[in-house]
Every structure is written in C-alpha cells, then in structure tokens.
Design a protein around this motif. Sequence first.
Motif, PDB file in Angstrom:
ATOM      1  N   ASN A  84       0.869  -1.128   0.239  1.00 28.04           N
ATOM      2  CA  ASN A  84       0.203  -0.018   0.079  1.00 28.04           C
ATOM      3  C   ASN A  84       0.734   1.273  -0.025  1.00 28.04           C
ATOM      4  OD1 ASN A  84      -3.250  -0.540   0.576  1.00 28.04           O
ATOM      5  ND2 ASN A  84      -1.657  -2.257   1.825  1.00 28.04           N
ATOM      6  N   GLY A 105      -5.592   1.251  -3.914  1.00 29.51           N
ATOM      7  CA  GLY A 105      -6.576   2.047  -3.514  1.00 29.51           C
ATOM      8  C   GLY A 105      -7.821   2.203  -4.078  1.00 29.51           C
ATOM      9  N   THR A 128       0.938   5.777   5.155  1.00 27.86           N
ATOM     10  CA  THR A 128      -0.114   5.735   4.596  1.00 27.86           C
ATOM     11  C   THR A 128      -1.363   6.271   5.271  1.00 27.86           C
ATOM     12  OG1 THR A 128       0.381   3.750   3.619  1.00 27.86           O
ATOM     13  CG2 THR A 128      -1.712   3.848   3.416  1.00 27.86           C
ATOM     14  N   TYR A 134      -2.815   8.207  -0.391  1.00 32.75           N
ATOM     15  CA  TYR A 134      -3.972   6.960  -0.086  1.00 32.75           C
ATOM     16  C   TYR A 134      -5.527   7.578   0.299  1.00 32.75           C
ATOM     17  CZ  TYR A 134      -5.067   1.932   0.743  1.00 32.75           C
ATOM     18  OH  TYR A 134      -5.562   0.776   0.664  1.00 32.75           O
ATOM     19  N   ARG A 137      -7.262   8.839  -2.677  1.00 33.69           N
ATOM     20  CA  ARG A 137      -7.486   7.806  -3.575  1.00 33.69           C
ATOM     21  C   ARG A 137      -8.939   7.340  -3.135  1.00 33.69           C
ATOM     22  NH1 ARG A 137      -4.572   6.675  -8.714  1.00 33.69           N
ATOM     23  NH2 ARG A 137      -5.811   4.986  -9.659  1.00 33.69           N
ATOM     24  N   LEU A 138      -8.874   7.034  -1.905  1.00 34.53           N
ATOM     25  CA  LEU A 138     -10.345   6.419  -1.354  1.00 34.53           C
ATOM     26  C   LEU A 138     -11.464   7.438  -1.309  1.00 34.53           C
ATOM     27  CD1 LEU A 138      -8.967   4.839   1.932  1.00 34.53           C
ATOM     28  CD2 LEU A 138      -9.396   3.470  -0.066  1.00 34.53           C
ATOM     29  N   SER A 213      -6.867  -5.227   2.039  1.00 36.79           N
ATOM     30  CA  SER A 213      -6.488  -4.655   1.006  1.00 36.79           C
ATOM     31  C   SER A 213      -5.664  -5.447   0.104  1.00 36.79           C
ATOM     32  CB  SER A 213      -5.394  -3.315   1.057  1.00 36.79           C
ATOM     33  OG  SER A 213      -4.230  -3.727   1.791  1.00 36.79           O
TER      34      SER A 213
END
Length: 227
Positions: A84, A105, A128, A134, A137-138, A213
């Motif tokens: 990640n 992600g 992260t 990250y 991106r979520l 993930s």
Amino acid sequence: MRTLGLLGGMSAESTTTYYQALNGGVRERLGGLHSAQLVLWSVDFAPIAAMQAEGDWDGAGAALAEAAARLEGAGAEAILLCTNTMHKVAPAIEARVGIPLIHIGDATALAVRARGCSRPLLLATRFTMEQDFYKDRLHGHGVGALVPDQADRDRLHTIIYDELCQGVVDPGSKREALAMIAKAQGADSVIFGCTEVGLLLSQADIALPVIDSTLVHVEAGVDFMLG
C-alpha cells in the motif's frame, strides 16, 4: 490467460500471501491444475525502507519504476504493486511503463462501497495513514477514511516494520491493534491498509466489516488475468 506482473518484496512476508492467493483464486475459478500466470520482481526491502524513512520518495519511485519496466520487458501485461505505502510513487511507475498498474486504493475503495460502507478505520503504516496519497484515492470513490490517534499510529507503524515485515506475529501486538479498533469513533468498517496487517488480524477478530487490501487487490489481479 493474461500475464500479471508482481512488484513485491515490500515486505517478502506479504508478497508470499499475494503469490498464494493469486494461484488459489485462479484455481478456484478454473479448477483442476490451473494456476496464475505470473512474473515476479521482488526487491530488497531494506534500501526502499531506508528511502521511506529519509523521505526520499523520488529515489524510491525511480527504483520501483525501473523494476516495473523489467516486469514489462519480461512479458507482464499489467502490474500489481504488492504494497500500500509504495503506491505513493504509483505515478512514477505509471510514467515508466506502457501497461496498467492495478491500483490497490481503487480495489480497496470499491470493496468498501460494495459492503455498503463509507467511513472505514484505516490501519496502515504511518506514511499511509498520515499522508494524502492513499486517503485521497479512497475519497475519489466516496470513501472517507478515519485513522487512529497519534500514539496508536506510531505504535502500529512499529508493529508493522519491526514485527510483521520480519515474520513476527505477537499476540500482545494483536491485542493492542484490536484495542485501537475498539477506540474508533464513527467507523463503519476497517481497512487493513498495509499488506501485512492481515498477518496479524482477521475478520473473525472484528465485529465491523473488514476489507483486507491485499485480498481485494488479489481479486482485481485475478479479474485482469481471466477477464
């Protein structure tokens, strides 16, 4: 079946999970003696981890972009970056190769939404949890991640690097991680947002829905190979 490239070694412990789960996923779908058609480039994690600690993300990105190019040259038709945290340098990798990078992600966010959730607690490395690459991106998928408090972020980071990445699974650390989850206010799910967290915790330990993930990234990889 299309050939999938794995850019791993960060850490070797979780890359083993990727390899086993990808082969298991293909066998589950196709049956018999079928297995995943893979090319693996596994880096030495120590220099990468040193660059992380020093904030040398350009250097780390260049190293991983070079490895990705070698995967492409070996016949990979898409890449799974088996970590990640190092998706922070995904743009450097994507700029170097002409094949898709299947972003962890995106796979994670889609899995959160598929479970009817939108406010997960993100358990990951400090990089992260604290940086935007990250979480943004979520957020692009309508997922607003929560993170533990500073002391818990520091402790979880230490557990990941000093224990899980080195093959150590400590019951005391598991209890600490579960206490972090119990303290979370407003979370409707939990993201294992480091590829090692699933070595310590599982859905069986947690009442909230869990999105690992690693496993949802693997599923996206299987979809690519067989799609």
